[in-house]
Design a protein around this motif. Structure first.
Motif, mmCIF file in Angstrom:
data_model
loop_
_atom_site.group_PDB
_atom_site.id
_atom_site.type_symbol
_atom_site.label_atom_id
_atom_site.label_comp_id
_atom_site.label_asym_id
_atom_site.label_seq_id
_atom_site.Cartn_x
_atom_site.Cartn_y
_atom_site.Cartn_z
ATOM 1 N N GLY A 56 8.868 2.546 6.841
ATOM 2 C CA GLY A 56 8.431 3.035 8.265
ATOM 3 C C GLY A 56 7.173 2.186 9.055
ATOM 4 N N TYR A 57 6.686 1.340 8.270
ATOM 5 C CA TYR A 57 5.631 0.643 9.037
ATOM 6 C C TYR A 57 6.025 -0.879 9.076
ATOM 7 N N ASN A 58 6.356 -1.314 10.318
ATOM 8 C CA ASN A 58 6.753 -2.811 10.759
ATOM 9 C C ASN A 58 5.560 -3.733 10.779
ATOM 10 N N ILE A 59 4.478 -3.396 11.000
ATOM 11 C CA ILE A 59 3.319 -4.525 10.974
ATOM 12 C C ILE A 59 3.011 -4.645 9.414
ATOM 13 N N LYS A 60 2.829 -6.064 8.891
ATOM 14 C CA LYS A 60 2.510 -6.185 7.847
ATOM 15 C C LYS A 60 0.952 -6.515 7.538
ATOM 16 N N MET A 61 0.511 -5.931 6.428
ATOM 17 C CA MET A 61 -0.876 -6.024 6.261
ATOM 18 C C MET A 61 -1.067 -7.698 5.754
ATOM 19 N N PRO A 62 -2.187 -8.117 6.476
ATOM 20 C CA PRO A 62 -2.455 -9.635 6.341
ATOM 21 C C PRO A 62 -3.154 -9.656 4.871
ATOM 22 N N GLN A 63 -3.132 -10.868 4.274
ATOM 23 C CA GLN A 63 -3.902 -11.075 3.050
ATOM 24 C C GLN A 63 -5.221 -11.114 3.418
ATOM 25 N N ASN A 64 -6.375 -10.656 2.527
ATOM 26 C CA ASN A 64 -7.501 -10.220 2.924
ATOM 27 C C ASN A 64 -8.902 -11.007 2.200
ATOM 28 N N GLY A 65 -8.141 -11.770 1.159
ATOM 29 C CA GLY A 65 -9.095 -12.587 0.415
ATOM 30 C C GLY A 65 -10.267 -11.734 -0.506
ATOM 31 N N LEU A 66 -9.687 -10.361 -0.907
ATOM 32 C CA LEU A 66 -10.615 -9.749 -1.898
ATOM 33 C C LEU A 66 -10.354 -9.887 -3.122
ATOM 34 N N THR A 67 -11.656 -9.790 -3.953
ATOM 35 C CA THR A 67 -11.314 -10.184 -5.498
ATOM 36 C C THR A 67 -10.905 -8.774 -5.944
ATOM 37 N N ALA A 68 -10.331 -9.176 -7.313
ATOM 38 C CA ALA A 68 -9.620 -8.066 -7.850
ATOM 39 C C ALA A 68 -10.749 -6.775 -8.253
ATOM 40 N N GLU A 69 -12.085 -7.110 -8.505
ATOM 41 C CA GLU A 69 -13.275 -6.228 -8.345
ATOM 42 C C GLU A 69 -13.398 -5.438 -7.120
ATOM 43 N N GLN A 70 -13.207 -6.120 -5.988
ATOM 44 C CA GLN A 70 -13.410 -5.371 -4.755
ATOM 45 C C GLN A 70 -12.224 -4.502 -4.421
ATOM 46 N N ALA A 71 -10.965 -5.114 -4.914
ATOM 47 C CA ALA A 71 -9.989 -4.075 -4.727
ATOM 48 C C ALA A 71 -9.964 -2.907 -5.631
ATOM 49 N N ASP A 72 -10.323 -3.086 -6.828
ATOM 50 C CA ASP A 72 -10.611 -1.926 -7.600
ATOM 51 C C ASP A 72 -11.491 -0.804 -7.069
ATOM 52 N N LEU A 73 -12.613 -1.261 -6.440
ATOM 53 C CA LEU A 73 -13.707 -0.560 -5.629
ATOM 54 C C LEU A 73 -12.941 0.223 -4.384
ATOM 55 N N ILE A 74 -12.082 -0.478 -3.667
ATOM 56 C CA ILE A 74 -11.427 0.081 -2.432
ATOM 57 C C ILE A 74 -10.261 1.273 -2.854
ATOM 58 N N ALA A 75 -9.730 0.736 -4.017
ATOM 59 C CA ALA A 75 -8.661 1.853 -4.767
ATOM 60 C C ALA A 75 -9.313 3.105 -5.086
ATOM 61 N N GLN A 76 -10.558 3.031 -5.825
ATOM 62 C CA GLN A 76 -11.322 3.975 -6.256
ATOM 63 C C GLN A 76 -11.627 4.890 -4.914
ATOM 64 N N PHE A 77 -12.218 4.422 -3.929
ATOM 65 C CA PHE A 77 -12.820 4.789 -2.775
ATOM 66 C C PHE A 77 -11.332 5.599 -2.075
ATOM 67 N N ILE A 78 -10.147 5.222 -2.103
ATOM 68 C CA ILE A 78 -9.178 5.766 -1.511
ATOM 69 C C ILE A 78 -8.669 6.899 -2.199
ATOM 70 N N GLU A 79 -8.862 6.857 -4.022
ATOM 71 C CA GLU A 79 -8.703 8.102 -4.723
ATOM 72 C C GLU A 79 -9.534 9.297 -4.305
ATOM 73 N N GLU A 80 -10.553 8.982 -3.863
ATOM 74 C CA GLU A 80 -11.673 9.915 -3.393
ATOM 75 C C GLU A 80 -11.618 10.238 -2.023
ATOM 76 N N MET A 81 -10.779 9.946 -1.286
ATOM 77 C CA MET A 81 -10.724 10.295 0.070
ATOM 78 C C MET A 81 -10.280 11.775 0.219
ATOM 79 N N PRO A 82 -10.686 12.646 0.892
ATOM 80 C CA PRO A 82 -10.304 14.016 1.294
ATOM 81 C C PRO A 82 -9.202 13.830 2.321
ATOM 82 N N LEU A 83 -8.416 14.758 2.259
ATOM 83 C CA LEU A 83 -7.330 14.894 3.150
ATOM 84 C C LEU A 83 -7.941 14.972 4.537
ATOM 85 N N PRO A 84 -7.220 14.264 5.701
ATOM 86 C CA PRO A 84 -7.843 14.349 6.899
ATOM 87 C C PRO A 84 -7.699 15.942 7.620
#
Length: 84
Positions: A56-84
């Motif tokens: 359902g999403y036609n716009i493709k996310m661009p490459q972002n140049g993040l490291t694996a460690e940065q991606a892991d921190l972002i994933a942790q942040f997403i896991e902790e996000m409350p429902l809007p």
């Protein structure tokens, strides 16, 4: 890295899928399959955004140049996000 531009200021979604409440859910992919949005999936989606596209999403996310460690921190942040 500008995630909010597509995923919404509070992860509520926009031209990109919502992030709030996304972790732990089953995600329908554009190829007709589905996947559990666990930490592994989140990290892969951040580092290799074209690997598994959300249905359902036609716009493709661009490459972002993040490291694996940065991606892991972002994933942790997403896991902790409350429902809007």
């Amino acid at each position: 890295n500008g995630c909010a531009a597509c995923h919404g200021a509070n992860g509520s979604g926009g031209v990109g899928p919502k992030l709030a409440g996304h972790a732990g859910s089953i995600v329908a992919l554009s190829d007709g399959s589905s996947v559990l949005a666990d930490r592994e999936y989140l990290i892969k989606s951040i580092l290799l955004p074209q690997a598994q596209l959300v249905a359902g999403y036609n716009i493709k996310m661009p490459q972002n140049g993040l490291t694996a460690e940065q991606a892991d921190l972002i994933a942790q942040f997403i896991e902790e996000m409350p429902l809007p």
